[in-house]
Design a protein around this motif. Sequence first.
Motif, PDB file in Angstrom:
ATOM      1  N   SER A 122       0.893  -1.061  -0.031  1.00 19.56           N
ATOM      2  CA  SER A 122      -0.080  -0.036   0.068  1.00 19.56           C
ATOM      3  C   SER A 122       0.911   1.117  -0.042  1.00 19.56           C
ATOM      4  N   ILE A 123       0.440   2.363  -0.832  1.00 14.24           N
ATOM      5  CA  ILE A 123       1.150   3.357  -0.708  1.00 14.24           C
ATOM      6  C   ILE A 123      -0.014   4.582  -0.569  1.00 14.24           C
ATOM      7  N   SER A 124      -1.048   4.199  -0.177  1.00 12.26           N
ATOM      8  CA  SER A 124      -2.060   5.098   0.021  1.00 12.26           C
ATOM      9  C   SER A 124      -2.083   6.221   0.935  1.00 12.26           C
ATOM     10  N   THR A 125      -1.189   6.039   2.180  1.00 13.60           N
ATOM     11  CA  THR A 125      -0.781   7.174   3.093  1.00 13.60           C
ATOM     12  C   THR A 125       0.192   8.151   2.613  1.00 13.60           C
ATOM     13  N   VAL A 126       0.872   8.037   1.727  1.00 13.23           N
ATOM     14  CA  VAL A 126       1.784   9.064   0.931  1.00 13.23           C
ATOM     15  C   VAL A 126       0.728   9.713  -0.081  1.00 13.23           C
ATOM     16  N   ALA A 127       0.024  10.727   0.475  1.00 12.10           N
ATOM     17  CA  ALA A 127      -1.128  11.232  -0.254  1.00 12.10           C
ATOM     18  C   ALA A 127      -0.579  12.437  -0.975  1.00 12.10           C
ATOM     19  N   GLY A 128       0.517  13.054  -0.436  1.00 13.31           N
ATOM     20  CA  GLY A 128       0.951  14.414  -0.876  1.00 13.31           C
ATOM     21  C   GLY A 128       1.705  14.493  -2.087  1.00 13.31           C
ATOM     22  N   SER A 129       1.746  15.553  -2.556  1.00 11.13           N
ATOM     23  CA  SER A 129       2.619  15.698  -3.909  1.00 11.13           C
ATOM     24  C   SER A 129       3.942  15.099  -3.908  1.00 11.13           C
ATOM     25  N   LEU A 130       4.642  14.397  -4.724  1.00 14.45           N
ATOM     26  CA  LEU A 130       6.164  14.066  -4.774  1.00 14.45           C
ATOM     27  C   LEU A 130       6.886  14.986  -5.573  1.00 14.45           C
ATOM     28  N   THR A 131       6.348  16.360  -6.130  1.00 13.55           N
ATOM     29  CA  THR A 131       7.174  17.114  -6.839  1.00 13.55           C
ATOM     30  C   THR A 131       8.269  17.689  -5.821  1.00 13.55           C
ATOM     31  N   ASN A 132       9.280  17.799  -6.642  1.00 21.28           N
ATOM     32  CA  ASN A 132      10.408  18.290  -5.645  1.00 21.28           C
ATOM     33  C   ASN A 132      11.568  18.970  -6.741  1.00 21.28           C
ATOM     34  N   THR A 133      12.523  19.435  -5.967  1.00 20.96           N
ATOM     35  CA  THR A 133      13.645  20.141  -7.007  1.00 20.96           C
ATOM     36  C   THR A 133      15.176  19.453  -7.086  1.00 20.96           C
ATOM     37  N   GLY A 134      14.804  18.204  -6.878  1.00 18.00           N
ATOM     38  CA  GLY A 134      15.811  17.328  -7.203  1.00 18.00           C
ATOM     39  C   GLY A 134      16.205  16.887  -8.586  1.00 18.00           C
ATOM     40  N   ALA A 135      17.557  16.683  -8.889  1.00 18.87           N
ATOM     41  CA  ALA A 135      17.820  15.817 -10.140  1.00 18.87           C
ATOM     42  C   ALA A 135      17.150  14.628 -10.234  1.00 18.87           C
ATOM     43  N   TYR A 136      16.944  14.200 -11.561  1.00 23.90           N
ATOM     44  CA  TYR A 136      16.594  12.863 -11.811  1.00 23.90           C
ATOM     45  C   TYR A 136      18.055  12.302 -11.855  1.00 23.90           C
ATOM     46  N   MET A 137      18.136  11.021 -11.209  1.00 22.78           N
ATOM     47  CA  MET A 137      19.792  10.335 -11.109  1.00 22.78           C
ATOM     48  C   MET A 137      19.371   8.799 -11.400  1.00 22.78           C
ATOM     49  N   ILE A 138      20.285   8.337 -12.191  1.00 23.71           N
ATOM     50  CA  ILE A 138      20.159   6.859 -12.442  1.00 23.71           C
ATOM     51  C   ILE A 138      21.614   6.500 -12.018  1.00 23.71           C
ATOM     52  N   GLY A 139      21.859   5.661 -11.134  1.00 22.63           N
ATOM     53  CA  GLY A 139      23.063   5.263 -10.825  1.00 22.63           C
ATOM     54  C   GLY A 139      23.716   5.476  -9.348  1.00 22.63           C
ATOM     55  N   THR A 140      23.024   6.597  -8.902  1.00 24.09           N
ATOM     56  CA  THR A 140      23.478   7.061  -7.532  1.00 24.09           C
ATOM     57  C   THR A 140      22.550   7.839  -6.880  1.00 24.09           C
ATOM     58  N   ARG A 141      22.943   8.203  -5.655  1.00 21.67           N
ATOM     59  CA  ARG A 141      21.489   8.939  -4.909  1.00 21.67           C
ATOM     60  C   ARG A 141      21.814  10.437  -5.039  1.00 21.67           C
ATOM     61  N   SER A 142      20.805  11.396  -4.540  1.00 22.80           N
ATOM     62  CA  SER A 142      20.503  12.609  -4.886  1.00 22.80           C
ATOM     63  C   SER A 142      21.785  13.446  -4.882  1.00 22.80           C
ATOM     64  N   ASP A 143      22.650  13.158  -3.861  1.00 24.90           N
ATOM     65  CA  ASP A 143      23.879  13.887  -3.658  1.00 24.90           C
ATOM     66  C   ASP A 143      25.170  13.493  -4.245  1.00 24.90           C
ATOM     67  N   ALA A 144      24.969  12.338  -4.909  1.00 24.35           N
ATOM     68  CA  ALA A 144      25.932  11.808  -5.592  1.00 24.35           C
ATOM     69  C   ALA A 144      27.434  11.464  -5.150  1.00 24.35           C
ATOM     70  N   THR A 145      27.203  11.090  -3.891  1.00 21.37           N
ATOM     71  CA  THR A 145      28.296  10.924  -2.971  1.00 21.37           C
ATOM     72  C   THR A 145      28.590   9.421  -2.737  1.00 21.37           C
ATOM     73  N   VAL A 146      27.333   8.541  -2.460  1.00 15.47           N
ATOM     74  CA  VAL A 146      27.494   7.269  -2.273  1.00 15.47           C
ATOM     75  C   VAL A 146      26.443   6.615  -2.821  1.00 15.47           C
ATOM     76  N   GLY A 147      26.170   5.378  -2.744  1.00 12.13           N
ATOM     77  CA  GLY A 147      24.830   4.556  -3.322  1.00 12.13           C
ATOM     78  C   GLY A 147      25.254   4.388  -4.795  1.00 12.13           C
ATOM     79  N   PHE A 148      26.389   4.583  -5.292  1.00 11.25           N
ATOM     80  CA  PHE A 148      26.899   4.230  -6.657  1.00 11.25           C
ATOM     81  C   PHE A 148      26.299   2.798  -7.151  1.00 11.25           C
ATOM     82  N   MET A 149      25.776   2.508  -8.367  1.00 12.70           N
ATOM     83  CA  MET A 149      25.290   1.330  -8.946  1.00 12.70           C
ATOM     84  C   MET A 149      26.298   0.585  -9.311  1.00 12.70           C
ATOM     85  N   ASN A 150      26.578  -0.560  -9.413  1.00 11.13           N
ATOM     86  CA  ASN A 150      27.835  -1.449  -9.823  1.00 11.13           C
ATOM     87  C   ASN A 150      26.996  -2.597 -10.951  1.00 11.13           C
ATOM     88  N   GLY A 151      27.014  -1.879 -12.307  1.00 11.80           N
ATOM     89  CA  GLY A 151      26.396  -2.973 -13.103  1.00 11.80           C
ATOM     90  C   GLY A 151      25.948  -2.167 -14.322  1.00 11.80           C
TER      91      GLY A 151
END
Length: 231
Positions: A127-156
Motif C-alpha cells: 500500500s502507498i495510500s498513506t503517501v497522499a501528498g505531492s512528490l514534486t521536488n527540486t531534485g535532479a533525476y538520477m540513474i546510478g547514485t543517490r541525490s547528492d552523488a556521494t555514495v550509493g553508486f550502482m555497480n552494473g
Amino acid sequence: LVSASSQYATIANASQTGLDIGTNDFMFGGWYNIKIGSAIQVLDCKYSGTGYAVSNASNVGFDLLYRGDVANKPLQFRLTDGTTNATCAVNTQVANLTNGWNHIIIYGRRSEKAHFIVNDVEVSSASISTVAGSLTNTGAYMIGTRSDATVGFMNGFVRNKFFYVFTSGLPSNIREICDDIYKRNVYSTTGLVSVWSFNDVATDSVGVNNLTLTGSPSYSTQAPMIARSTA
C-alpha cells in the motif's frame, strides 16, 4: 551503459520536463544487471533533501534501491511526500532474480498500491495510500547514485530505461502495457515521458530529458536477451 563507483547519469531539475510524479499515478523501470554486493546501490531516484529519499522528514520524492547492506538483499522502492517518514517499501528478494539481466518495473496507483514486476511477473506489492501528498521536488533525476552523488553508486549495467506519469489515472490495461514493454520493447504513448536506450547515447528518444553522464561511464556491447514476439 555500465556504471561503477562515481559514475552515473542525471538531468537537473531545471532542465526536466514531466519527470515529477506530483500526486499522479506512475510507472518506471528498465533492464538492469546488478552486481551483487554488500553496499546500497541506487538504481533510480528523484528527491529533494539530503541522504537517501526517506532519510529526513523534509525530503520529498522517491528512490529505487538494491539493499546489499541488508541480510536478504532486497530491492526497495520508497517514496515520501515530506511528512514525517511517510514512506512505502516494496521488496523482492535477489533470490527471485535470474543471474545477469532482469527487467524491473514499478507502477503505482497513488490511492492504492505500488507493484513490483520482475521479468513480467508480479513479485510484490504494498500500500502507498498513506503517501497522499505531492512528490514534486527540486531534485535532479538520477540513474546510478543517490541525490547528492556521494555514495550509493550502482555497480552494473542498465538498458532501455523508461518513465511514465499518468495524469488521468493508471490505465486499466497496465499489465498489458508492461507485457508489451518486456516482450516487444513497445511503449504505450499514454503517459509516456521518457525512454533512454543507452545504446551509445544518453538522449531521450521520446521526450526532451536528455541525460548527462558523469564519471565517464562507458557503453557496453552486453545486452539483455529474451525471445521477443512481434505479434
